[in-house]
Design a protein around this motif. Structure first.
Motif, PDB file in Angstrom:
ATOM      1  N   THR A   1      13.472  -3.819  -0.754  1.00  0.00           N
ATOM      2  CA  THR A   1      13.234  -3.532  -2.175  1.00  0.00           C
ATOM      3  C   THR A   1      11.791  -3.136  -2.487  1.00  0.00           C
ATOM      4  N   PHE A   2      10.812  -3.897  -1.959  1.00  0.00           N
ATOM      5  CA  PHE A   2       9.424  -3.572  -2.298  1.00  0.00           C
ATOM      6  C   PHE A   2       9.087  -2.137  -1.875  1.00  0.00           C
ATOM      7  N   THR A   3       9.455  -1.790  -0.655  1.00  0.00           N
ATOM      8  CA  THR A   3       9.140  -0.441  -0.152  1.00  0.00           C
ATOM      9  C   THR A   3       9.821   0.631  -1.001  1.00  0.00           C
ATOM     10  N   ALA A   4      11.055   0.369  -1.394  1.00  0.00           N
ATOM     11  CA  ALA A   4      11.775   1.362  -2.216  1.00  0.00           C
ATOM     12  C   ALA A   4      11.080   1.548  -3.567  1.00  0.00           C
ATOM     13  N   LEU A   5      10.566   0.457  -4.132  1.00  0.00           N
ATOM     14  CA  LEU A   5       9.835   0.561  -5.407  1.00  0.00           C
ATOM     15  C   LEU A   5       8.510   1.301  -5.182  1.00  0.00           C
ATOM     16  N   GLN A   6       7.853   0.949  -4.104  1.00  0.00           N
ATOM     17  CA  GLN A   6       6.535   1.529  -3.809  1.00  0.00           C
ATOM     18  C   GLN A   6       6.642   3.032  -3.577  1.00  0.00           C
ATOM     19  N   GLN A   7       7.697   3.441  -2.888  1.00  0.00           N
ATOM     20  CA  GLN A   7       7.841   4.865  -2.560  1.00  0.00           C
ATOM     21  C   GLN A   7       8.527   5.642  -3.678  1.00  0.00           C
ATOM     22  N   GLY A   8       8.894   4.944  -4.762  1.00  0.00           N
ATOM     23  CA  GLY A   8       9.527   5.635  -5.880  1.00  0.00           C
ATOM     24  C   GLY A   8      10.975   6.022  -5.613  1.00  0.00           C
ATOM     25  N   VAL A   9      11.576   5.444  -4.566  1.00  0.00           N
ATOM     26  CA  VAL A   9      12.995   5.702  -4.292  1.00  0.00           C
ATOM     27  C   VAL A   9      13.817   5.116  -5.443  1.00  0.00           C
ATOM     28  N   VAL A  10      13.367   3.969  -5.947  1.00  0.00           N
ATOM     29  CA  VAL A  10      13.961   3.405  -7.164  1.00  0.00           C
ATOM     30  C   VAL A  10      12.835   3.154  -8.172  1.00  0.00           C
ATOM     31  N   ASP A  11      13.219   3.108  -9.463  1.00  0.00           N
ATOM     32  CA  ASP A  11      12.208   2.909 -10.519  1.00  0.00           C
ATOM     33  C   ASP A  11      12.075   1.445 -10.917  1.00  0.00           C
ATOM     34  N   GLY A  12      13.127   0.658 -10.688  1.00  0.00           N
ATOM     35  CA  GLY A  12      13.077  -0.708 -11.191  1.00  0.00           C
ATOM     36  C   GLY A  12      14.005  -1.636 -10.436  1.00  0.00           C
TER      37      GLY A  12
ATOM     38  N   ASP B   1      15.541  -6.185 -10.880  1.00  0.00           N
ATOM     39  CA  ASP B   1      15.382  -7.407 -11.681  1.00  0.00           C
ATOM     40  C   ASP B   1      15.245  -8.630 -10.795  1.00  0.00           C
ATOM     41  N   ASN B   2      14.335  -9.500 -11.187  1.00  0.00           N
ATOM     42  CA  ASN B   2      14.116 -10.792 -10.529  1.00  0.00           C
ATOM     43  C   ASN B   2      13.258 -11.655 -11.460  1.00  0.00           C
ATOM     44  N   PRO B   3      13.216 -12.965 -11.240  1.00  0.00           N
ATOM     45  CA  PRO B   3      12.466 -13.837 -12.151  1.00  0.00           C
ATOM     46  C   PRO B   3      10.950 -13.621 -12.069  1.00  0.00           C
ATOM     47  N   TYR B   4      10.256 -14.125 -13.084  1.00  0.00           N
ATOM     48  CA  TYR B   4       8.787 -13.998 -13.102  1.00  0.00           C
ATOM     49  C   TYR B   4       8.166 -14.541 -11.820  1.00  0.00           C
ATOM     50  N   ILE B   5       8.670 -15.676 -11.362  1.00  0.00           N
ATOM     51  CA  ILE B   5       8.070 -16.300 -10.171  1.00  0.00           C
ATOM     52  C   ILE B   5       8.218 -15.373  -8.961  1.00  0.00           C
ATOM     53  N   THR B   6       9.356 -14.716  -8.860  1.00  0.00           N
ATOM     54  CA  THR B   6       9.577 -13.815  -7.722  1.00  0.00           C
ATOM     55  C   THR B   6       8.757 -12.530  -7.875  1.00  0.00           C
ATOM     56  N   ILE B   7       8.656 -12.034  -9.095  1.00  0.00           N
ATOM     57  CA  ILE B   7       7.846 -10.824  -9.351  1.00  0.00           C
ATOM     58  C   ILE B   7       6.415 -11.092  -8.881  1.00  0.00           C
ATOM     59  N   ASP B   8       5.961 -12.324  -9.120  1.00  0.00           N
ATOM     60  CA  ASP B   8       4.603 -12.708  -8.741  1.00  0.00           C
ATOM     61  C   ASP B   8       4.497 -12.892  -7.222  1.00  0.00           C
ATOM     62  N   THR B   9       5.416 -13.679  -6.661  1.00  0.00           N
ATOM     63  CA  THR B   9       5.350 -13.963  -5.215  1.00  0.00           C
ATOM     64  C   THR B   9       5.417 -12.684  -4.391  1.00  0.00           C
ATOM     65  N   MET B  10       6.276 -11.759  -4.843  1.00  0.00           N
ATOM     66  CA  MET B  10       6.490 -10.536  -4.060  1.00  0.00           C
ATOM     67  C   MET B  10       5.498  -9.427  -4.438  1.00  0.00           C
ATOM     68  N   LYS B  11       4.559  -9.761  -5.349  1.00  0.00           N
ATOM     69  CA  LYS B  11       3.539  -8.785  -5.778  1.00  0.00           C
ATOM     70  C   LYS B  11       4.151  -7.504  -6.356  1.00  0.00           C
ATOM     71  N   PHE B  12       5.269  -7.649  -7.047  1.00  0.00           N
ATOM     72  CA  PHE B  12       5.897  -6.461  -7.650  1.00  0.00           C
ATOM     73  C   PHE B  12       5.004  -5.850  -8.728  1.00  0.00           C
ATOM     74  N   TYR B  13       4.064  -6.642  -9.245  1.00  0.00           N
ATOM     75  CA  TYR B  13       3.159  -6.103 -10.269  1.00  0.00           C
ATOM     76  C   TYR B  13       2.317  -4.950  -9.710  1.00  0.00           C
ATOM     77  N   GLU B  14       2.242  -4.839  -8.387  1.00  0.00           N
ATOM     78  CA  GLU B  14       1.480  -3.719  -7.803  1.00  0.00           C
ATOM     79  C   GLU B  14       2.230  -2.394  -7.967  1.00  0.00           C
ATOM     80  N   VAL B  15       3.551  -2.481  -8.156  1.00  0.00           N
ATOM     81  CA  VAL B  15       4.352  -1.243  -8.191  1.00  0.00           C
ATOM     82  C   VAL B  15       5.240  -1.142  -9.438  1.00  0.00           C
ATOM     83  N   GLN B  16       5.135  -2.105 -10.344  1.00  0.00           N
ATOM     84  CA  GLN B  16       5.953  -2.124 -11.566  1.00  0.00           C
ATOM     85  C   GLN B  16       5.044  -2.459 -12.752  1.00  0.00           C
ATOM     86  N   ASP B  17       5.169  -1.702 -13.850  1.00  0.00           N
ATOM     87  CA  ASP B  17       4.309  -1.943 -15.014  1.00  0.00           C
ATOM     88  C   ASP B  17       5.014  -2.690 -16.132  1.00  0.00           C
ATOM     89  N   HIS B  18       6.312  -2.520 -16.256  1.00  0.00           N
ATOM     90  CA  HIS B  18       7.041  -3.031 -17.431  1.00  0.00           C
ATOM     91  C   HIS B  18       8.034  -4.117 -17.054  1.00  0.00           C
TER      92      HIS B  18
END
Ligand code: MLT
Length: 337
Positions: A196-207, A209-226
């Motif tokens: 999932t992270f790589t797919a978000l990073q490479q723009g293969v997918v735009d978004g 869903d996962n909880p705040y704690i997971t968004i933080d642990t997986m550093k999704f904030y580096e590749v997701q703004d909203h």
């Protein structure tokens, strides 16, 4: 007392201490789908510490985070075949193997941590545990509570289902979650968690869903703004043990792992309540994520997604299984098909 963890070469599990009755030190392997630091890790390390303490150091548990031992769904197969001792993974990645567990992932059934606790610590959970043993060859020992799954994306604020138009959203390979997005008018992209992270990073997918704690642990904030502050599914992360492994243990050892699972579950619940708000704040203030409230108190999302419930009555074991869950939560029965 600390457990050994990470980056150790995969070791073949030692012969069981329990079968022989001899105090033979052994090391068990535990897979984690997420990175170190989140709710899976809290549950896993707490369980490992308790087991190590209660066995006087005879059993230690090595944790392998970040999907090092395979995708979350792979770990169910591997535990079932006796190739892996333990795994902590999202409930939605067990449902394909044991569909009755889907009652916990039907959209908008669990709406709060209290609801999650009610359904995972009572009779309903006991029945689901027996079903996973029967269907998937794994036993649920405990639960991590990660919070509501929030929709994130890299393109724009999403307040209502129409705002999803044109966005490519990753979902787990889970029929219920795929159907929820279809009800909102989009065809999501089913992808393994480990990709999932790589797919978000490479723009293969735009978004996703996962909880705040997971968004933080997986550093999704580096590749997701909203982030949309939605709550369509509550993320439960069971700790599973290979049933073959469990049955190979002595009654005393089985008691230890069952107790350790319960104690780690209590810890996980407290951890969620203590940490989620601070993590949400940090995602905004330190990582610049923008949070959008769902329009009209999420009513449109709820009406469209709960419309899929009847499609899954058969797979969860009948409408009455959902009604039992709703009754335990003090809610009205589900609509007829
Ligand atoms: C998923 O989206 O596949 C899971 O929620 C991942 C996880 O275990 O956190």
């Amino acid at each position: 007392m600390r457990i050994q963890k990470l980056l150790l070469p995969m070791a073949v599990s030692a012969a069981t201490l329990a079968l022989s009755g001899q105090a033979m030190a052994e090391t068990w392997k535990m897979a984690l789908g997420d990175a170190a630091g989140g709710t899976q890790y809290e549950l896993g390390t707490t369980f490992a510490d308790i087991v190590e303490e209660k066995t006087g150091g005879e059993v230690t548990i090595d944790l392998f985070p970040n999907g090092q031992l395979g995708s979350e769904q792979d770990t169910v197969n591997n535990a079932s075949m006796g190739l892996l001792d333990l795994s902590v993974l999202a409930i939605n990645n067990i449902t394909p193997f044991s569909p009755t567990v889907g009652v916990l992932t039907l959209p908008y059934v669990i709406q709060s941590p209290e609801d999650a606790k009610t359904l995972t610590q009572g009779e309903i959970a006991e029945e689901l545990t027996q079903n996973t043993i029967r269907d998937a060859g794994v036993r649920i020992l405990g639960w991590a509570y990660s919070g509501c799954r929030r929709l994130t994306n890299s393109a724009r604020p999403v307040a209502s289902p129409e705002d999803l138009d044109g966005l490519n959203i990753r979902v787990p390979k889970n029929e219920i979650m795929i159907a929820a997005y279809q009800a909102w008018g989009v065809n999501p992209a089913p992808l393994a968690w480990s990709e999932t992270f790589t797919a978000l990073q490479q723009g293969v997918v735009d978004g996703q869903d996962n909880p705040y704690i997971t968004i933080d642990t997986m550093k999704f904030y580096e590749v997701q703004d909203h982030v949309t502050d939605s709550c369509y599914v509550f993320s439960l992360q069971p700790l599973i043990i290979s049933e073959g492994k469990f049955q190979s243990l002595s009654p005393e050892m089985q008691e230890i792992v069952l107790e350790a699972g319960q104690e780690a579950t209590s810890h996980s619940y407290d951890f969620l309540l203590e940490s989620e708000e601070a993590i949400k704040k940090r995602l905004v203030e330190e990582h610049g994520m923008q949070i959008t409230e769902p329009a009209n108190d999420e009513q449109q999302w709820i009406e469209m997604a709960t419309g899929i419930w009847p499609e899954f009555y058969d797979s969860i074991g009948g409408k009455e299984k959902l009604d039992q869950a709703l009754e335990a939560l003090g809610r009205d029965p589900a609509p007829q098909s």
